[in-house]
Design a protein around this motif. Sequence first.
Motif, PDB file in Angstrom:
ATOM      1  N   GLU A 151       0.947  -0.952  -0.194  1.00 36.87           N
ATOM      2  CA  GLU A 151      -0.032  -0.009   0.219  1.00 36.87           C
ATOM      3  C   GLU A 151       0.721   1.265  -0.182  1.00 36.87           C
ATOM      4  N   GLY A 152       1.854   1.259   0.791  1.00 35.18           N
ATOM      5  CA  GLY A 152       2.744   2.518   0.674  1.00 35.18           C
ATOM      6  C   GLY A 152       3.527   2.729  -0.483  1.00 35.18           C
ATOM      7  N   PHE A 153       3.912   1.578  -1.312  1.00 36.36           N
ATOM      8  CA  PHE A 153       4.638   1.784  -2.465  1.00 36.36           C
ATOM      9  C   PHE A 153       3.507   2.107  -3.486  1.00 36.36           C
ATOM     10  N   GLY A 154       2.416   2.011  -3.316  1.00 33.41           N
ATOM     11  CA  GLY A 154       1.330   2.710  -4.345  1.00 33.41           C
ATOM     12  C   GLY A 154       0.940   4.230  -3.944  1.00 33.41           C
ATOM     13  N   ARG A 155       1.168   4.570  -2.961  1.00 31.52           N
ATOM     14  CA  ARG A 155       1.000   6.045  -2.418  1.00 31.52           C
ATOM     15  C   ARG A 155       1.671   6.987  -3.441  1.00 31.52           C
ATOM     16  N   ASP A 156       1.199   8.135  -3.175  1.00 28.76           N
ATOM     17  CA  ASP A 156       1.737   9.115  -4.317  1.00 28.76           C
ATOM     18  C   ASP A 156       2.797   9.920  -3.553  1.00 28.76           C
ATOM     19  N   SER A 157       3.311   9.669  -2.393  1.00 30.02           N
ATOM     20  CA  SER A 157       4.417  10.285  -1.880  1.00 30.02           C
ATOM     21  C   SER A 157       5.353   9.682  -1.098  1.00 30.02           C
ATOM     22  N   THR A 158       6.840  10.054  -0.902  1.00 28.38           N
ATOM     23  CA  THR A 158       7.654   9.250  -0.326  1.00 28.38           C
ATOM     24  C   THR A 158       7.257   9.289   1.439  1.00 28.38           C
ATOM     25  N   LYS A 159       6.562  10.181   1.881  1.00 29.70           N
ATOM     26  CA  LYS A 159       6.215  10.518   3.352  1.00 29.70           C
ATOM     27  C   LYS A 159       5.134   9.572   3.536  1.00 29.70           C
ATOM     28  N   ASP A 160       4.248   9.332   2.467  1.00 29.07           N
ATOM     29  CA  ASP A 160       3.164   8.326   2.714  1.00 29.07           C
ATOM     30  C   ASP A 160       3.896   6.957   2.925  1.00 29.07           C
ATOM     31  N   TYR A 161       4.673   6.619   1.993  1.00 32.86           N
ATOM     32  CA  TYR A 161       5.395   5.221   1.685  1.00 32.86           C
ATOM     33  C   TYR A 161       6.114   4.988   3.198  1.00 32.86           C
ATOM     34  N   LEU A 162       6.691   6.059   3.651  1.00 32.69           N
ATOM     35  CA  LEU A 162       7.363   5.878   4.930  1.00 32.69           C
ATOM     36  C   LEU A 162       6.515   5.592   6.133  1.00 32.69           C
ATOM     37  N   LEU A 222      13.182  -3.542   6.053  1.00 30.07           N
ATOM     38  CA  LEU A 222      12.359  -2.284   6.297  1.00 30.07           C
ATOM     39  C   LEU A 222      13.107  -1.088   6.837  1.00 30.07           C
ATOM     40  N   ASN A 223      13.953  -1.512   7.604  1.00 32.44           N
ATOM     41  CA  ASN A 223      14.876  -0.270   8.172  1.00 32.44           C
ATOM     42  C   ASN A 223      15.965   0.269   7.082  1.00 32.44           C
ATOM     43  N   SER A 224      16.179  -0.552   6.354  1.00 31.63           N
ATOM     44  CA  SER A 224      17.299  -0.089   5.279  1.00 31.63           C
ATOM     45  C   SER A 224      16.471   0.542   4.222  1.00 31.63           C
ATOM     46  N   LEU A 225      15.077   0.517   3.849  1.00 34.67           N
ATOM     47  CA  LEU A 225      14.364   0.909   2.819  1.00 34.67           C
ATOM     48  C   LEU A 225      13.938   2.243   3.452  1.00 34.67           C
ATOM     49  N   SER A 226      13.672   2.167   4.875  1.00 36.71           N
ATOM     50  CA  SER A 226      13.236   3.508   5.454  1.00 36.71           C
ATOM     51  C   SER A 226      14.204   4.618   5.454  1.00 36.71           C
ATOM     52  N   ALA A 227      15.459   4.155   5.646  1.00 37.83           N
ATOM     53  CA  ALA A 227      16.712   5.109   5.650  1.00 37.83           C
ATOM     54  C   ALA A 227      16.792   5.623   4.234  1.00 37.83           C
ATOM     55  N   LYS A 228      16.701   4.893   3.402  1.00 38.27           N
ATOM     56  CA  LYS A 228      16.915   5.494   2.048  1.00 38.27           C
ATOM     57  C   LYS A 228      15.939   6.554   1.534  1.00 38.27           C
ATOM     58  N   LEU A 229      14.520   6.264   2.213  1.00 41.19           N
ATOM     59  CA  LEU A 229      13.470   7.066   1.743  1.00 41.19           C
ATOM     60  C   LEU A 229      13.477   8.284   2.485  1.00 41.19           C
ATOM     61  N   LYS A 230      14.230   8.191   3.901  1.00 42.22           N
ATOM     62  CA  LYS A 230      14.338   9.467   4.675  1.00 42.22           C
ATOM     63  C   LYS A 230      15.546  10.282   4.138  1.00 42.22           C
ATOM     64  N   ALA A 231      16.539   9.526   3.556  1.00 42.14           N
ATOM     65  CA  ALA A 231      17.422  10.335   2.996  1.00 42.14           C
ATOM     66  C   ALA A 231      17.217  11.187   1.690  1.00 42.14           C
ATOM     67  N   ARG A 232      16.296  10.456   1.000  1.00 41.72           N
ATOM     68  CA  ARG A 232      15.735  11.082  -0.180  1.00 41.72           C
ATOM     69  C   ARG A 232      14.982  12.393  -0.088  1.00 41.72           C
ATOM     70  N   ILE A 233      14.075  12.152   0.981  1.00 48.20           N
ATOM     71  CA  ILE A 233      13.450  13.491   1.377  1.00 48.20           C
ATOM     72  C   ILE A 233      14.217  14.671   2.036  1.00 48.20           C
ATOM     73  N   THR A 234      15.314  14.290   2.819  1.00 49.87           N
ATOM     74  CA  THR A 234      16.322  15.094   3.516  1.00 49.87           C
ATOM     75  C   THR A 234      17.310  15.779   2.286  1.00 49.87           C
ATOM     76  N   ASN A 235      17.680  14.917   1.500  1.00 46.81           N
ATOM     77  CA  ASN A 235      18.495  15.539   0.317  1.00 46.81           C
ATOM     78  C   ASN A 235      18.175  14.937  -0.890  1.00 46.81           C
ATOM     79  N   PRO A 236      17.157  15.798  -1.539  1.00 43.92           N
ATOM     80  CA  PRO A 236      16.559  15.501  -2.712  1.00 43.92           C
ATOM     81  C   PRO A 236      17.509  15.593  -3.982  1.00 43.92           C
ATOM     82  N   LYS A 237      17.765  14.805  -4.919  1.00 44.95           N
ATOM     83  CA  LYS A 237      18.587  14.850  -5.944  1.00 44.95           C
ATOM     84  C   LYS A 237      18.058  16.074  -6.905  1.00 44.95           C
ATOM     85  N   PRO A 238      19.073  16.698  -7.431  1.00 44.50           N
ATOM     86  CA  PRO A 238      18.342  17.712  -8.287  1.00 44.50           C
ATOM     87  C   PRO A 238      17.988  16.972  -9.790  1.00 44.50           C
ATOM     88  N   ARG A 239      17.152  17.513 -10.269  1.00 41.39           N
ATOM     89  CA  ARG A 239      16.404  16.886 -11.669  1.00 41.39           C
ATOM     90  C   ARG A 239      17.458  17.210 -12.646  1.00 41.39           C
TER      91      ARG A 239
END
Length: 114
Positions: free
Chosen positions: A39-50, A93-110
């Motif tokens: 369900e989290g994977f299907g959500r629209d935002s990384t915050k929801d996924y987390l 789960l811990n690893s995926l959560s850490a990667k997603l939190k890092a993505r929120i904190t340090n978004p890659k430039p487009r």
Amino acid sequence: MALTRDVYEILKSFPLEERYALCDQIRRSAVSVVSNIAEGFGRDSTKDYLHFLAMSRGSLFELETQLELAESIGYVIISKEIRDKIDHVGRMLNSLSAKLKARITNPKPRTPND
């Protein structure tokens, strides 16, 4: 999914009087782990996924506790393989959560290719 399938197999050995009590709780916890990830994977935002990953992690702890309770009552012996799978899912789960939190904190430039 493999952990959930294994849990379903374990539950077949429980006494009939537990089929609609502890078995049901264990089954719901196991299904909740994988369902919340999906369900989290299907959500629209990384915050929801987390958020859903955190719920999945909570369900994993609930599953582990319920299996330990069933073992302490004498309904089942939890194998090392099952314990290892629970630990593995928790680490994933811990690893995926850490990667997603890092993505929120340090978004890659487009880039132009995005």
